[in-house]
Design an enzyme around this catalytic site. Structure first.
Site, PDB file in Angstrom:
ATOM      1  N   ASP A 193       0.865  -1.162   0.000  1.00 48.42           N
ATOM      2  CA  ASP A 193       0.000   0.000   0.000  1.00 48.42           C
ATOM      3  C   ASP A 193       0.917   1.233   0.000  1.00 48.42           C
ATOM      4  O   ASP A 193       2.009   1.195   0.553  1.00 48.42           O
ATOM      5  CB  ASP A 193      -0.843  -0.057   1.277  1.00 48.42           C
ATOM      6  CG  ASP A 193      -2.047   0.854   1.191  1.00 48.42           C
ATOM      7  OD1 ASP A 193      -2.151   1.622   0.225  1.00 48.42           O
ATOM      8  OD2 ASP A 193      -2.876   0.783   2.111  1.00 48.42           O
ATOM      9  N   CYS A 219      -9.372 -25.878  15.088  1.00 50.52           N
ATOM     10  CA  CYS A 219     -10.621 -26.637  15.239  1.00 50.52           C
ATOM     11  C   CYS A 219     -10.378 -28.140  15.323  1.00 50.52           C
ATOM     12  O   CYS A 219     -11.167 -28.861  15.930  1.00 50.52           O
ATOM     13  CB  CYS A 219     -11.574 -26.305  14.093  1.00 50.52           C
ATOM     14  SG  CYS A 219     -12.270 -24.648  14.253  1.00 50.52           S
ATOM     15  N   CYS A 266     -14.941 -27.113  10.292  1.00 54.77           N
ATOM     16  CA  CYS A 266     -13.657 -26.499   9.932  1.00 54.77           C
ATOM     17  C   CYS A 266     -12.521 -27.491  10.138  1.00 54.77           C
ATOM     18  O   CYS A 266     -12.469 -28.183  11.156  1.00 54.77           O
ATOM     19  CB  CYS A 266     -13.447 -25.260  10.799  1.00 54.77           C
ATOM     20  SG  CYS A 266     -11.877 -24.431  10.500  1.00 54.77           S
ATOM     21  N   CYS A 271      -9.217 -26.547  10.219  1.00 58.89           N
ATOM     22  CA  CYS A 271      -7.977 -25.856  10.580  1.00 58.89           C
ATOM     23  C   CYS A 271      -7.352 -26.520  11.810  1.00 58.89           C
ATOM     24  O   CYS A 271      -8.005 -27.282  12.524  1.00 58.89           O
ATOM     25  CB  CYS A 271      -8.227 -24.363  10.833  1.00 58.89           C
ATOM     26  SG  CYS A 271      -8.866 -23.963  12.471  1.00 58.89           S
ATOM     27  N   HIS A 301      -7.482 -19.847  12.955  1.00 56.84           N
ATOM     28  CA  HIS A 301      -8.854 -20.193  12.564  1.00 56.84           C
ATOM     29  C   HIS A 301      -9.479 -19.149  11.636  1.00 56.84           C
ATOM     30  O   HIS A 301     -10.013 -19.488  10.574  1.00 56.84           O
ATOM     31  CB  HIS A 301      -9.762 -20.388  13.781  1.00 56.84           C
ATOM     32  CG  HIS A 301     -11.188 -20.524  13.357  1.00 56.84           C
ATOM     33  ND1 HIS A 301     -11.691 -21.689  12.808  1.00 56.84           N
ATOM     34  CD2 HIS A 301     -12.206 -19.616  13.295  1.00 56.84           C
ATOM     35  CE1 HIS A 301     -12.946 -21.499  12.449  1.00 56.84           C
ATOM     36  NE2 HIS A 301     -13.282 -20.251  12.731  1.00 56.84           N
ATOM     37  N   ASP A 325      -8.383  -7.052   0.669  1.00 62.95           N
ATOM     38  CA  ASP A 325      -7.532  -7.079   1.864  1.00 62.95           C
ATOM     39  C   ASP A 325      -8.355  -6.536   3.005  1.00 62.95           C
ATOM     40  O   ASP A 325      -9.236  -5.688   2.797  1.00 62.95           O
ATOM     41  CB  ASP A 325      -6.310  -6.172   1.700  1.00 62.95           C
ATOM     42  CG  ASP A 325      -6.667  -4.707   1.898  1.00 62.95           C
ATOM     43  OD1 ASP A 325      -7.254  -4.103   0.976  1.00 62.95           O
ATOM     44  OD2 ASP A 325      -6.412  -4.167   2.989  1.00 62.95           O
TER      45      ASP A 325
END
Lengths: 371, 371
Positions: A91, A310, A305, A307, A336, A267
Site C-alpha cells: 500500500d 478446530c 472447519c 484448521c 482459525h 484485503d
C-alpha cells in the site's frame, strides 16, 4: 501478460484469474492478509503458508518510518528483509498518512505529515513513494493517492480525486523512467460516493494504462447500497483484462457481493484483528469466545472447519486462553479466522469454475446468518 | 518401574534415565518448559512438539483459580482440556501461593490465601491439593509444600520444613487412599540453606518412598556455592533409582553443574520469558535483540543454530519485530530460545551416553562466555 482470466461465471461478473508476479502467481479472487510491519500479526510465515496465503499486503508508511528504506534496500528489498518468498503488494501509505499522522498537508507536489511515532516531519511526493516501493521490490506498487473521510463535500472530493489523478500520472511517469521490469504499478480510483467523480477518476487512470485498478475511498461507513453501486459502475468501466482490487473490504457477506460484481482482490484486517479480540468466524455465524457459555464447551469453534485450531482445541480451552490473555489465544484464533477466509476464497474460485458461484454464495449467506 | 537409568557418566554423577508415565516416556536429563495456564507462552502445542518438548510443567494454583477444577474434571483431566498428549507435571501451586497471593496464612492443616486475581479467599489442605491434581490426571503430582524466601531465619525455616514433611505425609496417605495407579507423587525437599534441615527433610521424605524427589526452596538468590553444596549433599542422600528434580533452575551454566551432580529434571521460565523480553541465547553468549547494532544485521541469532527462526530470519528483522511489539517477535524468539535449551539437553544426554559429558560441559561453558 500480468493477468490472465481462466474462468468466468456465466451468471455474474465473477471470474477466476491469475496475476503473474516476479515472486509467483496469485489465483484470484484472492484475499491478502495484512502484514503492515512485514508480518501477519500473531503468525509465522510458515503458518500463513500452511494456511494457503498467496500474497501479503505490506505497508509503505509503516516500513518507511521503521525500519526505514535504507535498511530494507540494504537487504535487497522487502522479500529478503522479511524472508517471504511469495508476492507482496505494498500500500502506498496514503491511508495511514491521512488516518494516523498529525498535521497532514496536501498540495499538488505531495503530502507533508508528522510521524505518528515521534512527530518527525516528512514530505512525500508521489515520485518518492514510487522510489520507496521500487527499493522495497514490491511485486505490486500502489501510487500515492488522496482520499477524504465519509462524508465529505462534493467540492473537496473533487479536488482530492483531481490530485489523485495528477499523482497517478506523476507516479506512472516516474515508474516508467525507472524501467522496472519485474514490478507492477496499479492505479487507485477515488471520488467518494459521487459517480461523476469516480467516472472522471477512472477515465484519467485508464489513459495511463495501469497494470491493475484499485477502488479506494470506499468501505468508510457510506451506505452499502451506495458502495455497491459505485463498485458495480466502476467495474463496468474497467477493462476485462486487468485485475480489480477493492481496498479494505472485510466482511465475507460484502466480499461475496463484490466478487459477483467482478472484483478480484481483497484485503482487510478483520479476520486477524477480530481473532485477537476474540471474535471468531464460523460457517454458522460469529462467536465471541469470551462469552461465559463457552466455559465448558467441548466443541471446536466450527465443527465444519479443518484448521489446526478446530481439529485440536475446544471452545472452553480457547476461552480460557483468551481470558488469561495468553499469546497462544491470538495465535490459535488467527489461524482459525484466516483459514476461514482463505477456505471461502478457495471455494469461491472453485464455484466460479463450476459455474455454481451464485448457489455457493446464497448457501453460504444463509448459513452465515447463523447460529 | 517409574524410572530406569540407562547410562551413567563415568566421571561424574550425571546419568541418563527414562521416566515412564501414563502419557509416555521422558528421557532425562530433561527440561520442562513452563505452561502455567496450559500453554507454553507464545507457542502452539504443535510448535513445542516440533521443538522436541517431552513434558510440560503446568500449574495447580493458576488452573485451580481459572478455569477451575470442575471444568477440567468435566473434560476428563488436563491433557484432554488442553489437548496435550504427552506427560504433564503439575506444580502444587505452593510457590504461587507464597509469591503471588496476599494474606497467606499457614497452619499444620493447610494454607489460607486470597486469589491474586479477585481477592476470593481460599483454604487449601495438602489432601485437597492431591485431589485437584488427581482430577487433573497430572502424570506427576507435586505435594503442597511450605517454603520461605531467602534469607530466612533458621527457626522459621525449621518450622517450614517440618510443615512440609507433615504435609508430604498427609499427601502420600491421601494419594494412597485414592488408589491412583497411573499417576506419580513426588516429594519436595525444603530446609533453606541449612544442611541440617535439608537432611531431616530428605529423611522424612525417604520414609514415605515417593516416586521422585524434588529440591525446592533453592534458586532464590542464595550464593551459588551454597546452593550447589546443598544440591550435592542432597543428591548424595537420595536413592539412585528415583528421579531428581531441581525446581526453578534456569541458566544453562547452572544446569550443566547440576546435571554433573546428578539432577535429572529442570524447569524454568527463563528461555520463554527472556524470549518475550528480547534476550536471546546463543552458543557464544546472550544477545539483546533491541540493541541498535542489530538494526541492519543480516546474520541469524546464532549461526550454529538450526531452529526455524535462525534458518529463516535475520537479527535485523527480529529487531524490527521486537521494536514494533509484534506478537510474531515473541513467537520467533521463543522458538529460538526453547530450541537452544532443548538442543543442549539432547546433547547432554548424548554426551553422558558417550562418557564425554565433562568435555561437552567445559566446551559449552567456554563458548557461552561469549561474543
Amino acid at each position: 501478460m500480468n493477468f490472465k482470466i481462466i474462468a468466468k461465471d456465466e451468471n455474474s461478473r465473477a471470474r477466476v484469474g491469475i496475476i503473474n508476479t516476479a515472486h509467483g502467481k496469485v489465483e484470484t479472487p484472492a484475499f491478502m492478509p495484512v502484514g503492515s510491519q512485514g508480518t501477519v500479526k500473531a503468525l509465522t510465515h510458515r503458518q500463513i503458508l500452511d494456511l494457503g496465503v498467496q500474497i501479503l499486503l505490506s505497508n509503505t508508511y509503516h516500513l518507511f518510518l521503521r525500519p526505514g528504506v535504507e535498511i530494507i534496500k540494504k537487504f535487497g528489498g522487502l522479500h529478503s528483509f522479511i524472508s517471504w518468498k511469495k508476492p507482496i503488494l505494498t500500500d502506498s501509505g496514503g491511508f495511514q498518512i491521512y488516518s494516523l499522522s498529525p498535521l497532514t498537508k496536501v498540495s499538488e507536489k505531495g503530502v507533508s505529515f508528522n510521524s505518528h511515532l515521534d512527530g518527525t516531519k516528512f514530505f512525500l511526493t508521489p515520485e518518492k513513494v514510487i522510489e520507496i516501493q521500487v527499493d522495497f521490490r514490491s511485486d505490486i506498487i500502489m501510487p500515492l493517492d488522496y482520499f477524504l473521510p465519509y462524508p465529505s463535500s462534493f467540492d473537496s472530493l473533487k479536488e482530492a480525486a483531481k490530485i489523485t489523478s495528477l499523482w497517478a500520472k506523476k507516479s506512472k511517469n516516474h515508474f516508467n523512467s525507472l524501467s522496472v521490469e519485474s514490478q507492477q504499478l496499479w492505479g487507485i480510483i477515488q471520488g467518494g460516493t459521487y459517480w461523476e467523480l469516480r467516472e472522471k477518476s477512472i477515465h484519467d487512470l485508464l489513459e495511463l494504462n495501469m497494470d491493475g485498478y484499485a477502488i479506494g475511498g470506499l468501505c468508510l461507513g457510506e451506505p452499502k447500497s451506495l458502495m455497491f453501486e459505485i463498485v458495480e459502475n466502476s467495474v463496468s468501466n474497467l477493462p476485462e483484462d486487468k485485475p480489480r482490487y477493492l481496498m479494505g473490504m472485510g466482511y465475507i457477506e460484502d466480499i461475496l457481493q463484490a466478487v459477483e460484481l467482478g472484483i478480484d482482490i481483497f484485503d482487510c484486517v478483520i479476520p486477524t484483528r477480530n481473532a485477537r479480540t476474540g471474535t471468531l468466524f464460523t460457517s454458522k455465524g460469529r462467536i465471541v469466545i469470551k462469552n461465559a457459555k463457552y466455559k465448558d464447551d467441548s466443541k471446536p469453534i466450527d465443527e465444519n472447519c479443518d484448521c489446526y485450531t478446530c481439529q485440536n482445541f475446544s471452545r472452553a480451552y480457547l476461552r480460557h486462553l483468551y481470558e488469561r490473555e495468553e499469546i497462544t489465544s491470538a495465535i490459535l484464533n488467527t489461524i482459525h479466522n484466516l483459514h476461514f477466509y482463505l477456505d471461502i476464497f478457495k471455494k469461491i474460485r472453485q464455484s466460479i469454475r463450476l459455474n455454481s458461484f451464485k448457489k455457493f454464495k446464497n448457501d453460504l449467506l444463509n448459513n452465515l446468518k447463523g447460529e
